[in-house]
Design a protein around this motif. Sequence first.
Motif, mmCIF file in Angstrom:
data_model
loop_
_atom_site.group_PDB
_atom_site.id
_atom_site.type_symbol
_atom_site.label_atom_id
_atom_site.label_comp_id
_atom_site.label_asym_id
_atom_site.label_seq_id
_atom_site.Cartn_x
_atom_site.Cartn_y
_atom_site.Cartn_z
ATOM 1 N N LEU A 1 35.251 22.821 44.618
ATOM 2 C CA LEU A 1 34.938 23.462 43.332
ATOM 3 C C LEU A 1 34.628 24.942 43.517
ATOM 4 O O LEU A 1 35.076 25.780 42.738
ATOM 5 C CB LEU A 1 33.742 22.763 42.678
ATOM 6 N N THR A 2 33.867 25.271 44.559
ATOM 7 C CA THR A 2 33.498 26.677 44.724
ATOM 8 C C THR A 2 34.703 27.523 45.113
ATOM 9 O O THR A 2 34.670 28.736 44.941
ATOM 10 C CB THR A 2 32.405 26.847 45.795
ATOM 11 N N GLN A 3 35.743 26.873 45.631
ATOM 12 C CA GLN A 3 36.903 27.676 46.011
ATOM 13 C C GLN A 3 37.839 27.946 44.843
ATOM 14 O O GLN A 3 38.751 28.752 44.967
ATOM 15 C CB GLN A 3 37.674 26.984 47.134
ATOM 16 N N ILE A 4 37.629 27.242 43.734
ATOM 17 C CA ILE A 4 38.462 27.535 42.565
ATOM 18 C C ILE A 4 38.053 28.899 42.028
ATOM 19 O O ILE A 4 36.871 29.138 41.768
ATOM 20 C CB ILE A 4 38.272 26.449 41.491
ATOM 21 N N PRO A 5 38.996 29.810 41.855
ATOM 22 C CA PRO A 5 38.614 31.151 41.414
ATOM 23 C C PRO A 5 37.984 31.134 40.028
ATOM 24 O O PRO A 5 38.321 30.296 39.191
ATOM 25 C CB PRO A 5 39.937 31.922 41.410
ATOM 26 N N SER A 6 37.071 32.057 39.790
ATOM 27 C CA SER A 6 36.332 32.023 38.528
ATOM 28 C C SER A 6 37.248 32.280 37.341
ATOM 29 O O SER A 6 36.991 31.802 36.243
ATOM 30 C CB SER A 6 35.201 33.044 38.561
ATOM 31 N N HIS A 7 38.339 33.026 37.542
ATOM 32 C CA HIS A 7 39.185 33.290 36.370
ATOM 33 C C HIS A 7 39.923 32.038 35.909
ATOM 34 O O HIS A 7 40.408 31.997 34.786
ATOM 35 C CB HIS A 7 40.144 34.453 36.629
#
Lengths: 323, 341
Positions: free
Chosen positions: B201-207
């Motif tokens: 989840l943390t590797q999914i980019p915020s955009h």
Amino acid sequence: MPPPVRRIAPTGRPTVVMPPSNGNRHDSPTVIDPDSADALTTPIPALLSPSTETDGHRRLGRPPSTETLERMRIESVWLAYGERWVVRDVSLPVRRGEVLALIGASGSGKTTLLRSLNRLTEVTAGAARAGRITLDGREIGEIEVNSLRRRVSMVFQQPNPFPMSVRENVAYALREEHAPRRARKRRSRADLEPAVIDALRRAGLYEEVAGDLDHPALRLSGGQQQRLCIARALAVEPEVLLLDEPCSALDPISTATIEQLIVGLRESVAIVIVTHNLQQAMRVADHVAFMHLGELVEYGPSTQLFDRPREQRTRDYVSGAFG
Amino acid sequence: MSRAPLTASASPPLAPPAGAILAGRRRDRVGSWPLLDRLAFGLCWAVGVGLCVVTLAMVGFMLVKGVSYLSLSLLVTHPNAAPDQARSGGILDPIEGTLLLTAIGIAIAAPLGVAVAVWLSEHKRPAWLARAVESSIEMIAGAPSVLLAFFGLILFARPALAFLSQTSAGGSVFGKSFLTAGAIMSLIALPLVVASTREALTQIPSHAREASYALGKTKVTTIRRVLLPSVRSNIASGMTLGMGRIIGDTAIVVILLGATLRLEGAGATPLLSTLRGTGVTLTSYVLSNSPAGEGNAHEKAYAAAFVLLVLVLVLNVLALRFGSAGTNGGGRWWRRLAWTR
């Protein structure tokens, strides 16, 4: 009680802006030396449809219709992340029927300003705003945020389709999750199909993906992915479309396709585009706002701003002295 | 050397002129390294080969011994308490016990783990609580399972939790059952599920999240419809690793499941009696029938150990597959985003 919807007369020039443009803005494209660096950024005309003007420094499409309609208004807006005010006292109109480009160097606050228009700045902790932003006369802070974002949709710098099929990417935008379960159930895949196809068609992608709507979106090319993102944003039938450097990750041919798309959408949706690329602003924008270090330096019709900038800073920026 | 005229039509020769090649395709030979480097290199090499040898020896030994004592009838026969190996029956109950306990453990750990991971990655407020949760998970992950089991025994022997296990005639709560053991087992699987889900989840980019918000979607919708589906394979991978941990654990089985010879039901209701009853798994069976235990059926222990090894290896292979493959780009779909190519 929200204020009544206020519509500005189509012919009325906005009050916050510069003197009106002179008539021959489209007859005087900026002359660029073909040997200069600018010529390198120009899309290759031979690869595009020959009927359109894609000379790189000439504007695309017909002049905008005079039927512009003010949808959003930014009034003395200040925006901050934490203690730092990154946008300072900016006033701008956003009108349907024309493309507004925000230009400026990195850190000038143009992306922050764009993100504030659909309250996406609010997902960043510590963001604050002063001043009014209205949509049809109503302060956007008073509009329920998710419905605001369906009315003011956004496309990002990086193409970011979801890891689903092409169809699902668009259908995701169409499904209303807050609707009652019974109403939601009725919107099956078959029901959504016409709307999905319509959105893909408006984004100019349908012909390329028509054979296989179940194709994984992440296997499309970069330009197709970005047009899918535009299709997704258009699927919610937005009234304003925000584009944050939509072409900066794309090649010149995809860029040209998307620019033509933007100009084509101008009549139905109010468009605000942030761009680093001055040629792009010249090609697609009807009005340009030049921002520097959070301030709005100059706003005006694109030809006037590029050919006869009134401010020294604008002159320096558009001539490449800094940026 | 004469310069060829620069014309667009002339195609270049297939190889540069021989004199222009500066260095051949010479490999960096270890023999040319300084002595210390060569020694260090040799040591690294030896350690690597040594590990392979140990692994091969273990698997090979278990394979040979296990296969020689394993038979189909062994897998479907209940074990018996007998001083003689020939009459000690099969390993049906340990297999059933392992499967049941793993199912209970992961059924509790998976939803909890995913929920914690989502909270830690997407919300994380208040910050002090998030930090506390993180540390707690790390501590559980690092705690020896015998401590967890010991704590579990004390906890589940309380009268208020008597419904999870049996109560003796004297009124004291037994605390040992599939339910109580499964609950503690879920604790050792939980950190693995949390870690792999949260990492993804943390590797999914915020955009990617913002793209969903920009379509007027709520945070919950975004998590449910975009984020969780895209980390599905990572969740599966974490679950598989967790199941491997549960299958391989012995201390919890001995302390909280009773490590009996057969599954001993408690009460008359068919499934519930098993869940509330004590039992045995492959690990505890191997423990008690190995030369170290009192069961004294080491042939059966080899067979059971072999089955255990196969189960764990299969799960590890599955975890690797979940981690690297998948129709939507596996656990790392964002690498397929056009701008990262």
